[in-house]
Design an enzyme around this catalytic site. Structure first.
Site, mmCIF file in Angstrom:
data_model
loop_
_atom_site.group_PDB
_atom_site.id
_atom_site.type_symbol
_atom_site.label_atom_id
_atom_site.label_comp_id
_atom_site.label_asym_id
_atom_site.label_seq_id
_atom_site.Cartn_x
_atom_site.Cartn_y
_atom_site.Cartn_z
ATOM 1 N N HIS A 48 0.836 -1.200 0.000
ATOM 2 C CA HIS A 48 0.000 0.000 0.000
ATOM 3 C C HIS A 48 0.868 1.246 0.000
ATOM 4 O O HIS A 48 2.033 1.216 0.403
ATOM 5 C CB HIS A 48 -0.917 0.021 1.220
ATOM 6 C CG HIS A 48 -0.187 -0.050 2.529
ATOM 7 N ND1 HIS A 48 0.244 -1.238 3.064
ATOM 8 C CD2 HIS A 48 0.204 0.904 3.408
ATOM 9 C CE1 HIS A 48 0.847 -1.014 4.216
ATOM 10 N NE2 HIS A 48 0.851 0.280 4.447
ATOM 11 N N CYS A 108 2.211 3.571 11.925
ATOM 12 C CA CYS A 108 3.142 3.058 10.933
ATOM 13 C C CYS A 108 3.483 4.178 9.961
ATOM 14 O O CYS A 108 2.830 5.232 9.982
ATOM 15 C CB CYS A 108 2.558 1.855 10.186
ATOM 16 S SG CYS A 108 1.202 2.252 9.070
#
Length: 670
Positions: free
Chosen positions: A65, A190
């Protein structure tokens, strides 16, 4: 809003054998659907994100992603592989691959959709249904949440109610427990803030329910974050940080046991983290969380002035950290060229016009010119990444432009600092302007860089450039005029800064001050560089020597660290002393500072110079007055070692305490 995933974006027979091939195959479908405008550009962004951390998860799932300028709308493509594809998960290949694409300017609603999907991937019923589905349209509907997986439970559409009932049952059980439930607050984050952040949160929440633990999670994702209620934090028994980027406003969690780990541990080992949090709480461990790493907003409005200083230091350190590799590569190449061809090689002709393969001077000139090219990026990189630290990617272009202008007008290192701060401030101001939703996609890639670059260029050329250039010249003249006691005092100050936090903000400020002078070297700046490197070598060398001559004052782990500290200290890696300072800061840090101050003062007094920004003992041949330089390092190491041994001996049993003769023996050992 267009659908996140359609049947055309589903491949139930993905034939790719590698993760890059899988990403390309699924991205092709996005291009065909009009969701991605530049296939190669998008795949480069996916690869860059993958390089930060593997995206494979336990359970056979891969989730490559990224956020990309080449994405027109939030999109998800799904592929199912019969063979399995290695995405770096500990338990093996992934057969379910989700390629998540978010626009660079995606709004909060879109990111919330992606985050919700990331949470669903932790549900075995959801992934089991995807493995069994044979119709692409049905698989897309399942991913969109329009179809309830049969594997989720026999009640079908009643699953949400069943989940609520389960949560209620857990709540009832906790009420009947004789003791108060154990309470944990957690933070997950993240680098992209789309998938791993929310998966870790879901995994921790599931493990907490199974353990009867009350857990509240703050997800610090790309869509921002909602702060945990201070009362919830105050009531918590422990804290878990599962993060790969800095936890924001970390001081809120001070005074509690903290388990600090990576986001993948939160996904893969939640029960272990909860158990570790329990153990720390039972032992009464309290984590001292420094304000040095918190950012804006922590601690409440009353602490606003301190927060500005913290933010400013964070911005400056962002620029310095990205600049250091250019300093190391360019500086060492230049130093090596001087070692081969002498200092006059700096005036050699361009190797593009004249290069003789068998001539040493030609190779020296080549190294010098490559190093000089790397050094030419110092100020632009410094400015660009200061701006980046303030306002993210839209600030990179105006920051680099401002840094380049600083070089053009001879504003040097100080000009780069100011240009970076100006660029970040201008971009932050533009970002506060509300724009129509249709313009959000072009704001970070066109409008903001254009307007901010023009504004920063005007300010640097017309308004602040000349005063900064005058200040830079004055600083250079002052360094060149340093002699006697003034030089010694500067050496003491630099030595103290290098050894106070051993790689932290003060250490980096002193180092940045020194390497900034190498961009346009003068006798004064070369002396400063020599003093900074010498002082930075002292702490690990001193602790290594102390563990050698008085090993019984240290634990077995510390003695092992001491053996490694010899190499780290000799290589000018001050961080080699951090394990010792963390275990015993009140004895180690003052001792290290004393030795660093002695070394810095002696190096300046001896007139030692250094043209390389790094290298430790391996660049001694490039040092002016090398014998005296080594003497300065040895003297500081002896002082620090003697103090560490004496201070540690005070707290020990008299039978193991250091005697005055033993302390003197330490100094003689150098």
């Amino acid at each position: 809003m267009s659908e996140l995933i359609t049947a055309e974006l589903v491949d139930l027979d993905l034939s790719a054998e590698t993760k890059s091939a899988a990403a390309r195959s699924l991205a092709d479908r996005m291009v065909t659907a009009g969701r991605v405008t530049d296939l190669d550009g998008f795949l480069a962004d996916v690869a860059a994100r993958e390089a930060q951390m593997p995206t494979g998860l336990d359970g056979g799932t891969g989730i490559p992603h990224c956020r990309s300028e080449h994405v027109t709308a939030p999109t998800l493509a799904f592929g199912r592989s019969a063979r399995g594809i290695d995405f770096g998960a500990p338990d093996g290949p992934a057969d379910l691959i989700f390629l998540i694409a978010a626009p660079a300017g995606a709004d909060d609603d879109h990111l919330t959709i992606l985050s919700a999907l990331a949470r669903r991937l932790m549900d075995p019923g959801f992934t089991g249904a995807l493995r069994a589905e044979s119709d692409p349209a049905a698989a897309a509907a399942l991913i969109r949440g329009e179809q309830v997986p049969a594997a989720a439970g026999a009640t079908g559409a009643a699953a949400p109610e069943a989940a609520s009932a389960t949560e209620a049952a857990v709540g009832e059980l906790s009420v009947t427990e004789p003791d108060e439930p154990f309470r944990i607050v957690a933070v997950t984050s993240c680098p992209t803030g789309i998938a791993h952040t929310y998966m870790a949160a879901e995994s921790l929440e599931a493990a907490a329910r199974a353990e009867g633990v009350v857990l509240h999670v703050e997800t610090q994702g790309s869509a921002g974050f909602e702060r945990l209620d201070p009362a919830v934090i105050a009531a918590a028994d422990a804290v878990i940080w599962a993060h790969d980027v800095e936890v924001r406003e970390r001081a809120r969690f001070g005074g509690k046991p903290v388990v600090d780990t990576g986001v993948k541990a939160g996904i893969n080992r939640p029960a272990e983290l909860i158990a570790e949090a329990r153990r720390k709480a039972e032992r009464g461990e309290i984590s001292r969380i420094s304000d040095d790493r918190e950012d804006a907003g922590a601690g409440g409005p009353d602490a606003a002035p301190a927060h500005f200083g913290v933010r400013l230091r964070t911005y400056l350190m962002s620029g310095v950290s990205y600049m250091v590799p250019f300093v190391a590569a360019g500086g060492l190449l230049i130093a090596l060229s001087f070692a081969i061809g002498g200092y006059e090689i700096a005036s050699a002709k361009s190797v593009a016009d004249h290069f003789v393969w068998g001539e040493a001077d030609s190779w020296a000139a080549l190294l010098n010119q490559i190093g000089s090219a790397a050094f030419g990026f110092l100020v632009p990189v410094l400015a660009g990444y200061i701006a980046y630290g303030m306002a993210d990617r839209p600030a990179l272009v105006p920051g680099f432009v401002g840094g380049a202008i600083a070089l053009t007008i001879d504003a040097g290192f100080l000009g780069g600092l100011v240009a970076g701060l100006l660029a970040g401030a201008v971009v932050m101001a533009i970002q506060r302007v509300k724009v129509h939703p249709t313009l959000r996609g072009i704001m970070p890639v066109l409008v903001i860089p254009l307007l901010a670059s023009a504004a920063v260029g005007f300010l640097m050329f017309i308004v602040v450039g000349k005063p900064i250039a005058s200040l830079q010249n004055a600083l250079t003249d002052w360094l060149n005029g340093l002699s006697g006691s003034n030089a010694v005092i500067l050496g003491v100050v630099l030595g103290l800064m290098m050894c106070f936090d051993m790689g932290g903000p003060l250490n980096k400020v002193a180092y940045a001050f020194a390497v900034g002078g190498l961009a346009d070297p003068t006798p004064g700046s070369l002396k400063v560089m020599a003093a900074v490197m010498a002082a930075g070598m002292v702490p690990p060398l001193a602790l290594a020597l102390a563990t050698t001559v008085r090993g019984r004052l240290f634990t077995r782990t510390e003695r092992e660290n001491g053996r490694a500290a010899w190499v780290l200290g000799a290589s000018f890696i001050t961080e080699g002393a951090i394990p010792f300072a963390a275990a015993d800061p009140l004895r180690v840090i003052p001792s290290a500072m004393a030795g660093g101050a002695v070394t810095g003062a002696l190096s300046m007094a001896f007139g030692c110079t250094l043209r390389a920004p790094h290298g430790g003992v391996f660049v001694v041949p490039l040092i002016g007055e090398p014998s005296l330089y080594l003497l300065a390092i040895a003297a500081g190491t002896a002082v620090s070692t003697a103090l560490v041994v004496a201070l540690k001996g005070v707290r020990r049993d008299p039978r193991t305490a250091a005697s005055p003769a033993e302390v003197a023996e330490v100094a003689a050992a150098v």
